[in-house]
Write an enzyme that holds these catalytic residues in place. Structure first.
Site, mmCIF file in Angstrom:
data_model
loop_
_atom_site.group_PDB
_atom_site.id
_atom_site.type_symbol
_atom_site.label_atom_id
_atom_site.label_comp_id
_atom_site.label_asym_id
_atom_site.label_seq_id
_atom_site.Cartn_x
_atom_site.Cartn_y
_atom_site.Cartn_z
ATOM 1 N N LYS A 113 0.794 -1.239 0.000
ATOM 2 C CA LYS A 113 0.000 0.000 0.000
ATOM 3 C C LYS A 113 0.826 1.290 0.000
ATOM 4 C CE LYS A 113 -3.398 -1.147 -0.548
ATOM 5 N NZ LYS A 113 -3.778 -1.942 -1.771
ATOM 6 N N HIS B 160 6.832 -7.342 -2.376
ATOM 7 C CA HIS B 160 6.654 -6.704 -1.061
ATOM 8 C C HIS B 160 7.612 -7.316 -0.034
ATOM 9 C CE1 HIS B 160 3.224 -4.459 -2.352
ATOM 10 N NE2 HIS B 160 2.362 -5.435 -2.346
ATOM 11 N N SER C 139 -4.343 2.866 4.599
ATOM 12 C CA SER C 139 -4.585 2.235 3.304
ATOM 13 C C SER C 139 -4.580 0.711 3.458
ATOM 14 C CB SER C 139 -3.501 2.679 2.317
ATOM 15 O OG SER C 139 -3.729 2.115 1.052
HETATM 16 S S1 PPS Z 1 -0.625 -2.927 -3.254
HETATM 17 O O1 PPS Z 1 -1.872 -3.710 -3.040
HETATM 18 O O2 PPS Z 1 0.314 -3.110 -2.132
HETATM 19 O O3 PPS Z 1 0.008 -3.198 -4.545
HETATM 20 O O4 PPS Z 1 -1.124 -1.407 -3.201
HETATM 21 P P1 PPS Z 1 -0.290 -0.142 -3.689
HETATM 22 O O5 PPS Z 1 -0.458 0.024 -5.131
HETATM 23 O O6 PPS Z 1 1.094 -0.198 -3.154
HETATM 24 O O7 PPS Z 1 -1.013 1.033 -2.906
HETATM 25 C C1 PPS Z 1 -2.340 1.408 -3.126
HETATM 26 C C2 PPS Z 1 -2.465 2.849 -2.664
HETATM 27 O O8 PPS Z 1 -1.861 3.700 -3.635
HETATM 28 C C3 PPS Z 1 -2.840 4.634 -4.091
HETATM 29 N N1 PPS Z 1 -2.606 4.980 -5.500
HETATM 30 C C4 PPS Z 1 -2.478 6.248 -5.931
HETATM 31 N N2 PPS Z 1 -2.472 7.416 -5.248
HETATM 32 C C5 PPS Z 1 -2.359 8.559 -5.981
HETATM 33 N N3 PPS Z 1 -2.254 8.578 -7.330
HETATM 34 C C6 PPS Z 1 -2.250 7.424 -8.049
HETATM 35 N N4 PPS Z 1 -2.152 7.458 -9.365
HETATM 36 C C7 PPS Z 1 -2.355 6.186 -7.335
HETATM 37 N N5 PPS Z 1 -2.399 4.884 -7.694
HETATM 38 C C8 PPS Z 1 -2.551 4.161 -6.568
HETATM 39 C C9 PPS Z 1 -4.157 3.892 -3.886
HETATM 40 O O9 PPS Z 1 -5.253 4.765 -3.956
HETATM 41 C C10 PPS Z 1 -3.904 3.296 -2.507
HETATM 42 O O10 PPS Z 1 -3.881 4.289 -1.489
HETATM 43 P P2 PPS Z 1 -5.187 4.746 -0.622
HETATM 44 O O11 PPS Z 1 -4.664 5.669 0.423
HETATM 45 O O12 PPS Z 1 -5.768 3.500 -0.032
HETATM 46 O O13 PPS Z 1 -6.100 5.444 -1.568
#
Ligand code: PPS
Length: 306
Positions: A45, A120, A150
């Site tokens: 996340k 991860h 998150s």
């Molecule tokens: S995972 O399941 O571990 O692969 O998740 P990961 O991609 O690492 O994290 C998901 C969070 O990243 C946010 N996210 C973004 N934020 C801003 N801009 C963009 N383009 C974007 N893409 C992914 C996503 O919304 C999750 O965060 P939260 O705070 O839950 O919204």
């Protein structure tokens, strides 16, 4: 139809894990990295999907729109340690005839060069071939408070993860490192230490991406010796906005069976500071105190607001 039971967290060489990430352990440890592989490493996340999509576009946009519209990002950027059955909604492998789907197999079969590979794993678990082959590593870190929030919502919506319980219980577990992939503190510190001795390494922050995505794309290009035209860069920047990725079926995980996006969408808020809507004043004080004890390296700094 029986629903897939939630997995239990267990201790795996000192790190919290679930079987989906340990079942294929020998193949993970013996994985043969190639010198041009790019490893995208994160605590869950922290912005994995965002950076994976940026890198995929930077490396492969020239292959044309078909790749972007027909192959989900999680197939283009395999998740190294995952090993789970391709299952109809809610079913476990023992209820189907499907064989297990392993990230190592997906990576082995990737037709592209370079291969983009997501992990991860805490740094001590990374297959040694990545270091031996001097692969490029991009690590993305996110401030602990937003990362915890998150992760909480993700565990609520993904039945492939342990039951998160109430927010207060989850937060306590997060502080104690009782999480899948272990302690956030150990993860970000462990990878930061690796950066001090391993040069092919780009350590970046979610908060910096939010602040200035174009600048971070430039830094990635410079690390990877890529020189897209200004127009190409603008196209990447426009494609990877939160709203566009949320609408895009190839990046919003709507193709993933174990996730119930009506509970909480994968692309949830995409903000710095959402922790303020979750932490009580007392929780925040306790968290800050605990954080002070665990984050002793003055060079590794996080921003909880921008
Ligand atoms: S995972 O399941 O571990 O692969 O998740 P990961 O991609 O690492 O994290 C998901 C969070 O990243 C946010 N996210 C973004 N934020 C801003 N801009 C963009 N383009 C974007 N893409 C992914 C996503 O919304 C999750 O965060 P939260 O705070 O839950 O919204």
């Amino acid at each position: 139809m029986e629903v897939r039971p939630r997995p239990e967290l267990f201790d795996f060489h000192g790190v919290g894990m679930i079987t989906d990430f340990t079942e294929n352990w020998d193949n993970i440890q013996n994985f043969k990295a190639r010198p041009d592989d790019i490893l995208i490493a994160t605590y869950p996340k922290a912005g994995t999907t965002w950076v994976s999509y940026i890198l995929d576009l930077l490396c492969f946009a020239h292959m044309g729109p078909d790749r972007q519209t027909s192959i989900p990002l999680h197939d283009r950027v395999p998740f190294l340690e995952i090993c789970e059955p391709p299952m109809p909604k809610g079913l476990r492998s023992w209820q189907t005839n499907h064989s297990y789907l392993a990230g190592t197999d997906l990576a082995d079969k990737l037709p592209t060069t370079p291969r983009l590979i997501k992990t991860h794993l805490p740094v001590q678990f990374v297959p040694k071939s990545f270091w031996e082959q001097r692969c490029r590593v991009v690590y993305v870190a996110r401030n602990a408070k937003d990362n915890a929030v998150s992760y909480f919502h993700f565990e609520r919506m993904d039945s492939g993860m342990p039951e998160p319980g109430k927010w207060s219980t989850f937060l306590q577990n997060f502080m104690e490192g009782k999480m899948v992939f272990g302690s956030w503190y150990d993860h970000v510190n462990g990878w930061w230490e690796k950066k001090q001795t391993y040069s092919n390494f780009h350590y970046m922050f979610y908060e910096d991406l939010i602040e200035d995505c174009g600048r971070e794309i430039d830094r990635l290009c410079s690390f990877l010796s890529l020189s897209p035209s200004p127009e190409e860069k603008e196209r990447v920047k426009a494609s990877v906005t939160f709203d566009n990725m949320k609408q895009n079926k190839m990046t919003n995980y709507s193709t993933f069976d174990s996730m119930n996006q009506t509970i909480s969408p994968f692309m949830r808020k995409g903000k710095v500071g959402d922790w303020k809507n979750h932490f009580t004043v007392a929780q925040n004080e306790q968290f800050d105190e605990d954080n002070k004890q665990k984050m002793k390296n003055p060079d590794l700094k996080f921003r909880c607001e921008i």
